[in-house]
Structures are given as structure tokens and as C-alpha cells.
Design a protein around this motif. Sequence first.
Motif, PDB file in Angstrom:
ATOM      1  N   THR A 108       0.856  -1.178   0.000  1.00 14.22           N
ATOM      2  CA  THR A 108       0.000   0.000   0.000  1.00 14.22           C
ATOM      3  C   THR A 108       0.891   1.226   0.000  1.00 14.22           C
ATOM      4  O   THR A 108       2.104   1.117   0.221  1.00 14.22           O
ATOM      5  N   ASP A 109       0.312   2.391  -0.233  1.00 16.05           N
ATOM      6  CA  ASP A 109       1.036   3.657  -0.119  1.00 16.05           C
ATOM      7  C   ASP A 109       0.462   4.503   1.015  1.00 16.05           C
ATOM      8  O   ASP A 109       0.645   5.718   1.054  1.00 16.05           O
ATOM      9  N   SER A 110      -0.252   3.889   1.928  1.00 18.10           N
ATOM     10  CA  SER A 110      -1.052   4.644   2.891  1.00 18.10           C
ATOM     11  C   SER A 110      -0.230   5.424   3.916  1.00 18.10           C
ATOM     12  O   SER A 110      -0.697   6.429   4.434  1.00 18.10           O
ATOM     13  N   ALA A 111       0.979   4.990   4.237  1.00 23.74           N
ATOM     14  CA  ALA A 111       1.808   5.706   5.209  1.00 23.74           C
ATOM     15  C   ALA A 111       2.876   6.502   4.468  1.00 23.74           C
ATOM     16  O   ALA A 111       3.905   5.964   4.054  1.00 23.74           O
ATOM     17  N   ALA A 112       2.635   7.783   4.281  1.00 23.60           N
ATOM     18  CA  ALA A 112       3.503   8.609   3.444  1.00 23.60           C
ATOM     19  C   ALA A 112       4.952   8.623   3.930  1.00 23.60           C
ATOM     20  O   ALA A 112       5.889   8.634   3.119  1.00 23.60           O
ATOM     21  N   THR A 113       5.161   8.624   5.239  1.00 19.57           N
ATOM     22  CA  THR A 113       6.525   8.711   5.765  1.00 19.57           C
ATOM     23  C   THR A 113       7.343   7.469   5.456  1.00 19.57           C
ATOM     24  O   THR A 113       8.575   7.518   5.461  1.00 19.57           O
ATOM     25  N   ALA A 114       6.695   6.366   5.174  1.00 25.03           N
ATOM     26  CA  ALA A 114       7.422   5.138   4.865  1.00 25.03           C
ATOM     27  C   ALA A 114       7.881   5.082   3.408  1.00 25.03           C
ATOM     28  O   ALA A 114       8.743   4.267   3.062  1.00 25.03           O
ATOM     29  N   LEU A 115       7.320   5.933   2.566  1.00 23.23           N
ATOM     30  CA  LEU A 115       7.633   5.868   1.137  1.00 23.23           C
ATOM     31  C   LEU A 115       9.097   6.190   0.824  1.00 23.23           C
ATOM     32  O   LEU A 115       9.723   5.481   0.018  1.00 23.23           O
ATOM     33  N   PRO A 116       9.700   7.245   1.420  1.00 25.89           N
ATOM     34  CA  PRO A 116      11.116   7.500   1.121  1.00 25.89           C
ATOM     35  C   PRO A 116      12.033   6.353   1.522  1.00 25.89           C
ATOM     36  O   PRO A 116      12.988   6.042   0.813  1.00 25.89           O
ATOM     37  N   LEU A 117      11.745   5.710   2.653  1.00 27.47           N
ATOM     38  CA  LEU A 117      12.593   4.592   3.056  1.00 27.47           C
ATOM     39  C   LEU A 117      12.398   3.416   2.105  1.00 27.47           C
ATOM     40  O   LEU A 117      13.366   2.738   1.750  1.00 27.47           O
ATOM     41  N   ARG A 118      11.170   3.174   1.679  1.00 23.78           N
ATOM     42  CA  ARG A 118      10.931   2.093   0.712  1.00 23.78           C
ATOM     43  C   ARG A 118      11.729   2.340  -0.560  1.00 23.78           C
ATOM     44  O   ARG A 118      12.365   1.417  -1.103  1.00 23.78           O
ATOM     45  N   ALA A 119      11.728   3.570  -1.025  1.00 22.62           N
ATOM     46  CA  ALA A 119      12.491   3.906  -2.231  1.00 22.62           C
ATOM     47  C   ALA A 119      13.984   3.742  -1.992  1.00 22.62           C
ATOM     48  O   ALA A 119      14.717   3.241  -2.855  1.00 22.62           O
ATOM     49  N   SER A 120      14.449   4.146  -0.803  1.00 25.62           N
ATOM     50  CA  SER A 120      15.868   4.026  -0.482  1.00 25.62           C
ATOM     51  C   SER A 120      16.298   2.567  -0.424  1.00 25.62           C
ATOM     52  O   SER A 120      17.360   2.206  -0.944  1.00 25.62           O
TER      53      SER A 120
END
Length: 298
Positions: free
Chosen positions: A74-86
Motif C-alpha cells: 500500500t502507499d497509505s503511510a507517506a513517511t514510509a515511502l522515502p525509506l521504501r524507495a531508499s
Amino acid sequence: MTQPATLEVAASKDHHGENFPVASVLIAPRYRPAILAYYRFARAADDIADSPTLTPKEKIARLDAFEATLLGHTDSAATALPLRASLAETGITPRHALDLLTAFRMDAVKTRYADWAELMHYCAYSAAPVGRYVLAVHGESEATWPASDALCAALQVINHLQDCAKDYREINRVYIPLDTLTAQGIGVEALAAPEASTALRACLDGLIDKTADLVATGWLLPPQVRDIRLRIETAMIAQLADKLVTLLQKADPLSEKVHLAKFDFLLQAILGLFKGLFTGFASSPRVGALNSVPAKEK
């Protein structure tokens, strides 16, 4: 996928407000974005776990959303997105972030710790993953993990001792092992007093001694670190931990704020810098540094 949502609570601090350096200028610029992405993920999740207004069920639901976002469900937790990309860019396992979420889920539902072993189990999820992630970003060997785990656990317990009264008064959470309190004939309510009693002081002193042992083991880390800048940083952190242990031995965390003044922080950092510069290199090779071929997840 669902669109990013605001699942976070108001941030309690940024990386400049921590007791110890986070992605300081010593860290090579190419590693800083990955470390800051991890820090911001951890800070946001920690603030959820510590929220005085969310229910345990609400906390768990938000932390579950962080995990689902991190894993790409999911993309529901915005703050987790940069770490996922990293993580996708560097090839580093999500394990170190998932372990943190395990600790934060404990915080959501658990307010007491029976003994030192139970507290160390908590630190294995709340503290050790941070050091392991930073080492992974730098491509350091997993042979550095035991010393890093000890140093990170020490930093965690130092924080618990500094905030023992605040944690009890504000969120009814006690990290002081219950068996140490019972041995002195007191309960957690001793933390609500304006100053530490003789019995509580005895409990704190015992924990400080164990923390000092952890710091001593943590001093084995800098010589094992191949990256010179990270080696200096870890020595600075160990030096700061040593100083805070000394302060805790003399100060009362119930009646005073046990933190380093700016000048003392700078002085200890400089001492750590010199110790880091003059410590020897370990013989273990570096493995899989950032932007190199990632190692397979175990």
C-alpha cells in the motif's frame, strides 16, 4: 494502491534534537539520504507508539500501515515511502525497519518489563536495528553487529533512565525492570516522587552499572569499522554514552534533566573524534557498500 494518507502524529523532534549524532557531517554525503530516510521513518513510527491520545488498537493499525507501505502492499503511510524507495535503491533488507516496528508494537501494548533480560529483548528490536542499518548502509561486515548491538542497547537504556519519571507520569510506561524495584521493596509509583528515594537510587545505580558494561562492549565497535568517517562517529557516540553514564551516576533523573550541556557535548565529541582517529583498523573486510552489488537477504 491506496493514496498516501496522514497516519503520523505531530513530530516530537527532528534528528538535530536527539541525544546522539544522527547522520552528522561526519557521515559521507552519499550515505546521508539513506540514513535520514530511516531516521524519519523510525521517528514517525515511534511518535505513534508514544502518542498519549491514540488507543493501543489505533497505534497497532497505524504501525501495520507503515509495514504494509514499506513492503509495497500500500502507499497509505507517506513517511514510509522515502525509506521504501531508499531500500529499493540500495538493496538493503527491510529487516532493520521491520524490527523497529516490532518494538513499537510492544510499546503500543506493553507498559512494564519484568527483568533485565526482558528489557534487553526489547532493545534487540528497538535499538540494535538502528546500528545494524547504519552499518549496512556503509557496507560494514556483520561481524560488527555484537559490539554495535551493545552500544545501541546502552544508548536505549540511557534514554530510558533519563526519561524514567517523564515516561511514567505522561504515558504510564516503565522500563525500569520490576524485579529491581521489588528487590528494594518499592513499586513503580516511586517514579512519581519529586526526587529519587534511597531505594529507587539503588535500583538506578544497578541499571547504570549494567549500562556501563554495555558501553564498554560498545567500545569494541570503532576499531572494527572500516569506513574512517563512521569509525570516528561511532567513537564519538561511545564517548558521549560514557559521559552520560557518569552523569547518571551523580544526578537524579526525577528532579533534574540529565543531559549534556552544549559545551560538554562538544568536548566529549572532540574526545571521541581523537579516539576514533587513533584507533586501529580491524582486519575484517567491508561487504556490499551502498551503491555496490547488494547482498542477498538472509
